[in-house]
Design an enzyme around this catalytic site. Sequence first.
Site, PDB file in Angstrom:
ATOM      1  N   GLU A 287       0.808  -1.228   0.000  1.00  0.00           N
ATOM      2  CA  GLU A 287       0.000   0.000   0.000  1.00  0.00           C
ATOM      3  C   GLU A 287       0.836   1.270   0.000  1.00  0.00           C
ATOM      4  OE1 GLU A 287      -3.746   2.052   2.458  1.00  0.00           O
ATOM      5  OE2 GLU A 287      -2.883   0.156   3.142  1.00  0.00           O
TER       6      GLU A 287
ATOM      7  N   LYS B  56      -8.546  -1.199   1.157  1.00  0.00           N
ATOM      8  CA  LYS B  56      -9.559  -1.761   2.050  1.00  0.00           C
ATOM      9  C   LYS B  56     -10.254  -2.861   1.273  1.00  0.00           C
ATOM     10  CE  LYS B  56      -9.524  -0.373   6.162  1.00  0.00           C
ATOM     11  NZ  LYS B  56      -8.160  -0.883   6.191  1.00  0.00           N
TER      12      LYS B  56
END
Length: 428
Positions: free
Chosen positions: A232, A248
């Site tokens: 990420e 997410k």
Amino acid sequence: MRTSIYKFIKEPLQFKQQLVAWGQQFREISFLDSNSFSNEYSSFDCVLAVDAFTSMKTDYHNAFEDLKQYQQTTKDWLFGYLSYDLKNDQEHLQSNNYDGLDFPDLFFFQPKKLFLLKGNQLEIKYLNMCDDEVEDDFIDIVNSQKTGVENQNKIAIEQRIPKQNYIEKVSKLLEYIHHGDLYEANFCMEFFAKNAVINPLEKFLRLNEISQAPFTVFFKNDKQFLLSASPERYLKKEGVNLISQPIKGTSKRFLDPLEDEKSKNTLAEDPKERAENIMITDLVRNDLSRTAEKASVEVKELCGIYSFLQVHQMISTVTSKIDPQYTAVDTIRTTFPMGSMTGAPKYAAMKIIEELEETKRGLYSGAVGYFTPNGDFDFNVVIRSILYNQENKYVSFSVGSAITSLSIPEKEYDECLLKAKAMHEVLL
């Protein structure tokens, strides 16, 4: 000022491993590897910065202002990290949970030597004032480095929050959500080992081999180590442009292609996972708007599905253009900690997280990256990572998941174990 030397690298994939092995001789190391995961926002295949000419470390008090002054004074390449607990510099919050690692809240250094690899070209940048050029036979020296795996004793991994306690804590978090105190919170738990002796480089190479994540990091500050296989990006600045790519949504990989494709499609269509991602994307939009030119915040991609060796992930991309009145560090200060590791509303989520979690997060769910001389930067999110304090022989890794009104505590627990798999495999 820095002088640049350019070298042609015949086998860049092998060279990267040998380069980080060569760097082990220095007190400070920052090695960043994209693992050939190229996209429109990639700048380098890998970067190695070593040997501090100057450095700064501090606790959270006035940390962002200190970092701004350091960055604007040096106007050079800086490498380092922001721990999650810098939230306390932003809000009236505290971090009183147990801390077995004892890392500084913030640490950055100005490297004497810097290596930037893109394709087959290696650019070597060294500080003129240090008179510290690399050797003429540097490439041969690096190529001679050994990166073989060493056999070591297994270490005993303990779980900070047992399953039943985890379920009780998530149930309590759901009560907060149902009462309207918050919509979503990222709840995390720690796995750890005491009296642990590991070879950080060997563990890092193994973790990278089985993960091959796009924001991989080996970071060393004397006897404190981060071994990160992060998928990420937290935040990147290119000129006036900011890019954030929150994750997410997670699903398992399978060896069977049909089963793996089914897992991927199920993730893409899962209403709970999409709701998680959209809520955090909206939070990131709001964060970026605080330093953005009017009407410049855009969602470039919503709920895109990306596959990594361990898991499938749902990723969104949000961009903005920076209002000229704000500095590089201002854009970090107003978006930190990242939405994907906190929740919505952010302040309420961070306060409740502190109440229910049992470990100080520290560098976990913080960010590691670099500044360039012109004030651009790129930082990851510290997840899927092993932290090690060599001095007190403490190893730690943490995992978490987003809790929403649709969460089932047992399934959230299983998601945490899935995320812990790679770190477990490396350490056991």
